[in-house]
Enzyme design. Structure first.
Site, PDB file in Angstrom:
ATOM      1  N   GLU A   1       0.795  -1.230   0.000  1.00  0.00           N
ATOM      2  CA  GLU A   1       0.000   0.000   0.000  1.00  0.00           C
ATOM      3  C   GLU A   1       0.832   1.288   0.000  1.00  0.00           C
ATOM      4  O   GLU A   1       0.639   2.171   0.842  1.00  0.00           O
ATOM      5  CB  GLU A   1      -0.997  -0.033   1.164  1.00  0.00           C
ATOM      6  CG  GLU A   1      -1.939  -1.210   1.055  1.00  0.00           C
ATOM      7  CD  GLU A   1      -3.174  -1.103   1.949  1.00  0.00           C
ATOM      8  OE1 GLU A   1      -3.119  -0.363   2.938  1.00  0.00           O
ATOM      9  OE2 GLU A   1      -4.170  -1.747   1.630  1.00  0.00           O
TER      10      GLU A   1
ATOM     11  N   GLU B   1      -5.840  -8.457  -0.517  1.00  0.00           N
ATOM     12  CA  GLU B   1      -6.522  -8.180   0.760  1.00  0.00           C
ATOM     13  C   GLU B   1      -7.985  -7.877   0.494  1.00  0.00           C
ATOM     14  O   GLU B   1      -8.313  -7.126  -0.435  1.00  0.00           O
ATOM     15  CB  GLU B   1      -5.910  -6.955   1.476  1.00  0.00           C
ATOM     16  CG  GLU B   1      -4.601  -7.208   2.170  1.00  0.00           C
ATOM     17  CD  GLU B   1      -4.133  -6.014   3.019  1.00  0.00           C
ATOM     18  OE1 GLU B   1      -4.993  -5.249   3.513  1.00  0.00           O
ATOM     19  OE2 GLU B   1      -2.907  -5.862   3.179  1.00  0.00           O
TER      20      GLU B   1
HETATM   21  C1  ADA Z   1      -4.665  -2.152   5.003  1.00  0.00           C
HETATM   22  C2  ADA Z   1      -3.346  -2.801   5.320  1.00  0.00           C
HETATM   23  C3  ADA Z   1      -3.396  -3.878   6.333  1.00  0.00           C
HETATM   24  C4  ADA Z   1      -4.655  -3.995   7.177  1.00  0.00           C
HETATM   25  C5  ADA Z   1      -5.926  -3.425   6.587  1.00  0.00           C
HETATM   26  C6  ADA Z   1      -7.035  -3.106   7.575  1.00  0.00           C
HETATM   27  O1  ADA Z   1      -5.193  -2.422   3.792  1.00  0.00           O
HETATM   28  O2  ADA Z   1      -2.661  -3.306   4.200  1.00  0.00           O
HETATM   29  O3  ADA Z   1      -2.217  -3.779   7.070  1.00  0.00           O
HETATM   30  O4  ADA Z   1      -4.459  -3.714   8.493  1.00  0.00           O
HETATM   31  O5  ADA Z   1      -5.676  -2.218   5.931  1.00  0.00           O
HETATM   32  O6  ADA Z   1      -7.532  -3.984   8.236  1.00  0.00           O
HETATM   33  O7  ADA Z   1      -7.395  -1.925   7.648  1.00  0.00           O
END
Ligand code: ADA
Length: 564
Positions: free
Chosen positions: A385, A474
């Site tokens: 990110e 994700e």
């Molecule tokens: C982001 C990040 C993660 C994770 C997620 C969230 O996309 O890459 O580290 O924590 O958010 O749960 O908000």
């Protein structure tokens, strides 16, 4: 030979950073006790919120037999900044919490040696990953500190093998490159041993590059993660000086025509973003916890994970090699909430700074050096990110990809983007990885609208890069274990399962998608904050690895609804 330094150490917090002036590096007068390996935070409520400078000390008695040998102190992971003294003598400094490093040391024999380690994990915008303070970090996980991975003293002969790099192909090609340290004439012997203990290759060579086609090898794959042991022996005048054991697999990875191929067959990644995080241990993942995690992943039909958002421990990745998981290896570069740490101009400046690139390069080099011979590691994610809708950042990613390729051309490269259609760096990578939270942070409470947005944006990206495979690295929703709701509402177990199910069902027919990684395997600790309830609760397992409703739903989806 090796002396393991696991156990109880003396410990002292140094809020004012006066320890060096006060000579604490000669030995530490402290009543406080700490256990190594493990983060310091949860070992004592007093240290729970502590980020800063702390000292560790241990007395070590070394017997005569190791007296004349060259010794290293090896840290598999400690940080953020680690500084070492042995008997008051400075031994070295290292920056970065998640890669292995070592310092040459001199030990006294037949008496106590005072080992002193200073650790500083004060947050900083120029740390990898960046943070302004404990509660304003670019990364969404707790800033644990300490010696959180194994530490030991290793003895070697003056003549030794410093490093080996192994390249394989599934049909049996083997190439080994040796980095040696020896100022005498030496010869090398290469042995390859299969699982049954049969020596299938045994050849001498004085050359530091060894190349060979081995007949009838069993290739490494998730279905049959067959490992061989490569042994490299170093001889001087007929005497064995060093022998190195490396577990290797014969496999190859290739990206073409919108697919990822392992050993010539297309693969589909089903799995998770994970974290190294466990109650009390902090950033140390104990072997038994890892075994449970891997059996849970296997039970629900997963075959893959990303080392979000830093390289994992040797044991963690040993298990991936052993149990056949396909790993995306990521350095500790995570910029999700970088706007909490610095302004747009500061971001552009940092990513344009040569010194910053050099620091990143050093960490990447350490990571690749440590894990390059693992068959499980099939791809690198160069970062998570980044603000890659900024031109300077996209340029940084282009150079980073170039760096990865120059260090290891055998693996494809990606990065996990949350900028979607606005991303300016997607053209630089072999595989596009996208993180999406529509239906959670936006379109919240409305999964269907969220999924629609994702589907539209994906089509747009695919049209622009039709030849690049896409992984959803994700997606997910927080769920509080035991909170139920009908109709499904946010934070309930039902909402989380529905969200995961609807994403997968809506996107699985798109043949350019080659993988789904759910965020996250298990709940993990974050800094306290009004929207986080101490933990990030996007795990489909709780922090102590009990299943939420989503675990069953994911099992059904992974096993019956997705390609294998
Ligand atoms: C982001 C990040 C993660 C994770 C997620 C969230 O996309 O890459 O580290 O924590 O958010 O749960 O908000």
């Amino acid at each position: 030979p090796k002396i393991d330094l696991q156990g109880f150490w003396k410990f002292k917090i140094d809020n004012e950073n006066t320890g060096e002036e006060n000579g604490w590096y000669k030995g530490l007068e402290s009543e406080d006790i700490i256990y190594v390996p493990a983060s310091w935070n949860e070992q004592n409520p007093k240290w729970d919120q502590f980020s800063g400078i702390a000292w560790y000390q241990k007395d070590l008695f070394v017997s005569n037999d190791n007296g004349n040998r060259k010794a290293w102190m090896v840290f598999e992971g400690a940080g953020y900044i680690t500084k070492l003294w042995i008997n008051g003598e400075y031994g070295g400094t290292h920056e970065g919490s998640f890669t292995q490093f070592k310092f040459p040391i001199k030990l006294k024999v037949n008496e106590f040696n005072k080992i002193v380690v200073k650790i500083d994990n004060t947050p900083s915008p120029y740390n990898l990953p960046p943070a302004r303070d404990l509660n304003n970090a670019a990364f969404d996980f707790f800033n644990y500190g300490g010696i959180h991975r194994p530490v030991y003293i290793e003895f070697v002969d003056e003549c030794h093998v410093e490093d080996i790099t192994v390249y394989t192909k599934s049909y049996g090609h083997l190439k080994v490159e040796i980095l040696s340290e020896c100022n005498q004439r030496f010869s090398l012997r290469f042995k390859l041993v299969d699982k049954e203990g049969r020596v299938i290759l045994n050849e001498e060579s004085s050359n530091e590059v060894f190349e060979k086609d081995v007949n009838n090898v069993i290739p490494w794959s998730p279905d049959n993660p067959y490992l061989y042991t490569l042994i490299v022996e170093m001889y001087v005048g007929g005497n064995l000086k060093d022998s190195v054991y490396e577990r290797i697999g014969f496999r190859d990875v290739e990206v073409k025509d919108g697919k990822i191929y392992l050993n010539g067959k297309p693969i589909f990644l089903k799995g998770f973003g994970r974290h190294e995080d466990f109650p009390i241990l902090g950033k140390f993942t104990y072997g038994a916890v890892l075994v449970r995690d891997f059996y849970l992943m296997r039970k629900i039909g997963a075959n893959s994970f990303r080392t979000s958002h830093y390289p994992y421990s040797n044991e963690h990745l040993d298990l991936a090699d052993e149990m056949g998981f396909l790993v995306i290896l990521e350095p500790p570069l995570c910029y999700s909430n970088i706007s909490r740490v610095m302004s747009q101009e500061e971001i552009a400046k940092m990513f344009g700074d040569v010194k910053y690139f050099e620091k990143v390069r050093d960490t990447i080099k350490e990571m690749i050096r440590q894990h390059k011979n693992r068959p499980s590691v099939i791809m690198y994610s160069v970062m998570n990110e980044p603000p890659s809708d900024i031109r300077e950042v996209a340029e940084f990613i282009r150079r980073e990809v170039e760096l990865f390729k120059s260090l290891d051309s055998s693996r494809p490269v990606t990065f996990a983007s949350h900028r979607s259609v606005r991303d300016l760096a997607l053209e630089y990578v072999d595989v596009i990885s996208l993180n999406y939270y529509h239906g959670w942070y936006t379109e919240w409470g409305d999964i269907d609208s969220g999924v629609k947005v994702v589907a539209i944006e994906l089509e747009e990206i695919h049209k622009k890069f039709p030849e690049k495979p896409i992984i959803i690295t994700e997606f997910g929703a927080d769920a509080i274990y035991g909170l139920h709701s009908d109709p499904p509402q946010m934070w309930s177990e039902e909402y989380q399962s529905e969200m995961i199910r609807k994403y997968i069902e809506a996107l699985r027919e798109k043949d350019y998608i080659v993988g789904f990684h759910i965020w996250n395997f298990a709940d993990f600790r974050t800094p306290q904050n009004p929207s986080r309830t101490i933990l990030n609760r996007k795990g489909i397992f709780t922090r102590d690895r009990q299943p939420k409703l989503a675990a069953k739903v994911v099992e059904e989806l992974f096993k019956n609804k997705l390609r294998s």
